[in-house]
Scaffold this motif. Structure first.
Motif, PDB file in Angstrom:
ATOM      1  N   PRO A 130       2.931  -3.661  49.707  1.00 46.63           N
ATOM      2  CA  PRO A 130       1.520  -3.451  50.026  1.00 46.63           C
ATOM      3  C   PRO A 130       1.052  -2.001  49.918  1.00 46.63           C
ATOM      4  N   THR A 131       1.955  -1.040  50.166  1.00 46.36           N
ATOM      5  CA  THR A 131       1.597   0.382  50.135  1.00 46.36           C
ATOM      6  C   THR A 131       2.798   1.195  49.653  1.00 46.36           C
ATOM      7  N   PRO A 132       2.582   2.429  49.221  1.00 43.33           N
ATOM      8  CA  PRO A 132       3.718   3.327  49.009  1.00 43.33           C
ATOM      9  C   PRO A 132       4.380   3.615  50.355  1.00 43.33           C
ATOM     10  N   GLY A 133       5.621   4.071  50.339  1.00 42.78           N
ATOM     11  CA  GLY A 133       6.336   4.414  51.563  1.00 42.78           C
ATOM     12  C   GLY A 133       7.808   4.079  51.465  1.00 42.78           C
ATOM     13  N   CYS A 134       8.468   4.056  52.599  1.00 44.95           N
ATOM     14  CA  CYS A 134       9.886   3.734  52.714  1.00 44.95           C
ATOM     15  C   CYS A 134      10.006   2.278  53.154  1.00 44.95           C
ATOM     16  N   TRP A 135      10.666   1.440  52.344  1.00 43.35           N
ATOM     17  CA  TRP A 135      10.698  -0.005  52.573  1.00 43.35           C
ATOM     18  C   TRP A 135      12.115  -0.541  52.694  1.00 43.35           C
ATOM     19  N   GLN A 136      12.329  -1.371  53.701  1.00 39.47           N
ATOM     20  CA  GLN A 136      13.572  -2.131  53.861  1.00 39.47           C
ATOM     21  C   GLN A 136      13.293  -3.534  53.349  1.00 39.47           C
ATOM     22  N   VAL A 137      14.123  -4.003  52.406  1.00 39.82           N
ATOM     23  CA  VAL A 137      13.949  -5.321  51.795  1.00 39.82           C
ATOM     24  C   VAL A 137      15.195  -6.145  52.054  1.00 39.82           C
ATOM     25  N   THR A 138      15.010  -7.428  52.408  1.00 42.30           N
ATOM     26  CA  THR A 138      16.141  -8.327  52.631  1.00 42.30           C
ATOM     27  C   THR A 138      15.939  -9.606  51.838  1.00 42.30           C
ATOM     28  N   GLY A 139      16.978  -9.982  51.094  1.00 41.58           N
ATOM     29  CA  GLY A 139      17.004 -11.271  50.397  1.00 41.58           C
ATOM     30  C   GLY A 139      17.904 -12.210  51.162  1.00 41.58           C
ATOM     31  N   TYR A 140      17.518 -13.473  51.222  1.00 40.49           N
ATOM     32  CA  TYR A 140      18.258 -14.491  51.967  1.00 40.49           C
ATOM     33  C   TYR A 140      18.586 -15.672  51.058  1.00 40.49           C
ATOM     34  N   VAL A 141      19.822 -16.172  51.158  1.00 39.15           N
ATOM     35  CA  VAL A 141      20.226 -17.432  50.550  1.00 39.15           C
ATOM     36  C   VAL A 141      21.054 -18.146  51.593  1.00 39.15           C
ATOM     37  N   GLY A 142      20.597 -19.328  52.017  1.00 39.10           N
ATOM     38  CA  GLY A 142      21.293 -20.045  53.078  1.00 39.10           C
ATOM     39  C   GLY A 142      21.386 -19.189  54.319  1.00 39.10           C
ATOM     40  N   ASP A 143      22.606 -19.040  54.872  1.00 44.15           N
ATOM     41  CA  ASP A 143      22.775 -18.225  56.069  1.00 44.15           C
ATOM     42  C   ASP A 143      23.240 -16.802  55.749  1.00 44.15           C
ATOM     43  N   GLY A 144      23.236 -16.420  54.460  1.00 40.37           N
ATOM     44  CA  GLY A 144      23.636 -15.071  54.057  1.00 40.37           C
ATOM     45  C   GLY A 144      22.446 -14.226  53.654  1.00 40.37           C
ATOM     46  N   SER A 145      22.654 -12.911  53.653  1.00 38.31           N
ATOM     47  CA  SER A 145      21.555 -12.013  53.287  1.00 38.31           C
ATOM     48  C   SER A 145      22.093 -10.719  52.696  1.00 38.31           C
ATOM     49  N   LEU A 146      21.200  -9.966  52.070  1.00 38.56           N
ATOM     50  CA  LEU A 146      21.494  -8.651  51.521  1.00 38.56           C
ATOM     51  C   LEU A 146      20.286  -7.768  51.796  1.00 38.56           C
ATOM     52  N   THR A 147      20.519  -6.592  52.388  1.00 34.42           N
ATOM     53  CA  THR A 147      19.442  -5.672  52.739  1.00 34.42           C
ATOM     54  C   THR A 147      19.636  -4.342  52.028  1.00 34.42           C
ATOM     55  N   PHE A 148      18.533  -3.765  51.555  1.00 33.27           N
ATOM     56  CA  PHE A 148      18.563  -2.440  50.948  1.00 33.27           C
ATOM     57  C   PHE A 148      17.262  -1.717  51.290  1.00 33.27           C
ATOM     58  N   VAL A 149      17.248  -0.399  51.073  1.00 31.10           N
ATOM     59  CA  VAL A 149      16.075   0.421  51.366  1.00 31.10           C
ATOM     60  C   VAL A 149      15.669   1.163  50.098  1.00 31.10           C
ATOM     61  N   VAL A 150      14.367   1.154  49.798  1.00 28.51           N
ATOM     62  CA  VAL A 150      13.833   1.852  48.627  1.00 28.51           C
ATOM     63  C   VAL A 150      12.636   2.706  49.025  1.00 28.51           C
ATOM     64  N   SER A 151      12.400   3.737  48.242  1.00 33.31           N
ATOM     65  CA  SER A 151      11.210   4.564  48.388  1.00 33.31           C
ATOM     66  C   SER A 151      10.223   4.133  47.308  1.00 33.31           C
ATOM     67  N   VAL A 152       8.999   3.826  47.705  1.00 34.56           N
ATOM     68  CA  VAL A 152       7.954   3.385  46.779  1.00 34.56           C
ATOM     69  C   VAL A 152       6.908   4.496  46.680  1.00 34.56           C
ATOM     70  N   GLU A 153       6.660   4.949  45.453  1.00 33.60           N
ATOM     71  CA  GLU A 153       5.687   6.009  45.220  1.00 33.60           C
ATOM     72  C   GLU A 153       4.660   5.549  44.199  1.00 33.60           C
ATOM     73  N   LYS A 154       3.413   5.988  44.367  1.00 27.02           N
ATOM     74  CA  LYS A 154       2.351   5.691  43.411  1.00 27.02           C
ATOM     75  C   LYS A 154       1.780   7.010  42.911  1.00 27.02           C
ATOM     76  N   ILE A 155       1.679   7.129  41.598  1.00 25.07           N
ATOM     77  CA  ILE A 155       1.121   8.321  40.976  1.00 25.07           C
ATOM     78  C   ILE A 155      -0.178   7.915  40.283  1.00 25.07           C
ATOM     79  N   GLY A 156      -1.246   8.599  40.602  1.00 22.64           N
ATOM     80  CA  GLY A 156      -2.546   8.297  40.002  1.00 22.64           C
ATOM     81  C   GLY A 156      -2.962   6.862  40.276  1.00 22.64           C
ATOM     82  N   GLU A 157      -3.426   6.193  39.254  1.00 23.22           N
ATOM     83  CA  GLU A 157      -3.850   4.795  39.369  1.00 23.22           C
ATOM     84  C   GLU A 157      -2.680   3.821  39.227  1.00 23.22           C
ATOM     85  N   GLY A 158      -1.477   4.339  39.011  1.00 23.62           N
ATOM     86  CA  GLY A 158      -0.323   3.471  38.837  1.00 23.62           C
ATOM     87  C   GLY A 158      -0.279   2.898  37.436  1.00 23.62           C
ATOM     88  N   PRO A 159       0.608   1.927  37.184  1.00 20.53           N
ATOM     89  CA  PRO A 159       0.724   1.333  35.851  1.00 20.53           C
ATOM     90  C   PRO A 159      -0.541   0.571  35.468  1.00 20.53           C
TER      91      PRO A 159
END
Length: 190
Positions: free
Chosen positions: A141-170
């Motif tokens: 939804p916005t630029p910033g620091c984001w924690q993302v988690t994917g889930y399959v059944g009872d398992g999951s994987l979490t990672f953190v990314v930095s989202v940046e927007k320059i100008g109007e973006g793509p």
């Protein structure tokens, strides 16, 4: 498939959740922060985004565990003119990523901003069966620091990314999920 944490420093004010690694475990706390602006040097009131780095920064883009793998961009998720990704009709920023389900089940995705208030991450997911490769658009939804988690059944994987927007973006624009894709948006993540 190991990972380390890379520091991405943000100047900020307000209250947020901070994450750090202590003895191999992620430790959460709070700090004062609201609007994120990337900095090269830390200063009082700075927020450090604990960005997930694949393979200790030695190259490669696949991050995972025994349930899921995800192909992460080698750099931060940067949305700039002429660059990859898209801007959705509500101004959110989307980037295609490939997941690999090692266990049978439907992929669900959620995420939250660590350095300020924002709506949760959503994912546009096509039908790709119940195991193996799963192309997905992650939508922030916005630029910033984001924690993302994917889930399959009872398992999951979490990672953190930095989202940046320059100008109007793509220049690529979406109007919600493409035909044949569903929206996944897990809320209430901790």
């Amino acid at each position: 498939m190991g990972s380390t944490i890379a520091a991405k420093i943000f100047a900020c004010s307000g209250t947020v959740l901070l994450a750090s690694v202590l003895g191999g475990a992620v430790v959460l706390g709070t700090a004062v922060c609201s609007t994120a602006v990337a900095q090269t040097e830390p200063h009082a009131g700075s927020f450090v985004c604990p960005v997930t780095v694949v393979n200790g920064g030695k190259g490669g883009t696949t991050y995972g565990n025994d349930v899921l793998e995800v192909g992460l961009w080698p750099q931060d998720f940067v949305f700039k003119p002429g660059g990859p990704g898209f801007v959705d009709s509500d101004g959110a920023l989307g980037m295609k990523v490939m997941w690999n389900r090692k266990k049978r089940g439907h992929l669900e995705v959620g995420g939250r901003r660590l350095d300020g208030e924002a709506k949760p991450v959503r994912a546009y997911i096509g039908d790709a069966g119940e195991i193996g490769g799963q192309p997905t658009y992650l939508v922030f939804p916005t630029p910033g620091c984001w924690q993302v988690t994917g889930y399959v059944g009872d398992g999951s994987l979490t990672f953190v990314v930095s989202v940046e927007k320059i100008g109007e973006g793509p220049s690529w624009r979406f109007n919600g999920p493409p035909a044949g894709m569903r929206v996944s948006m897990i809320t209430g993540l901790k």
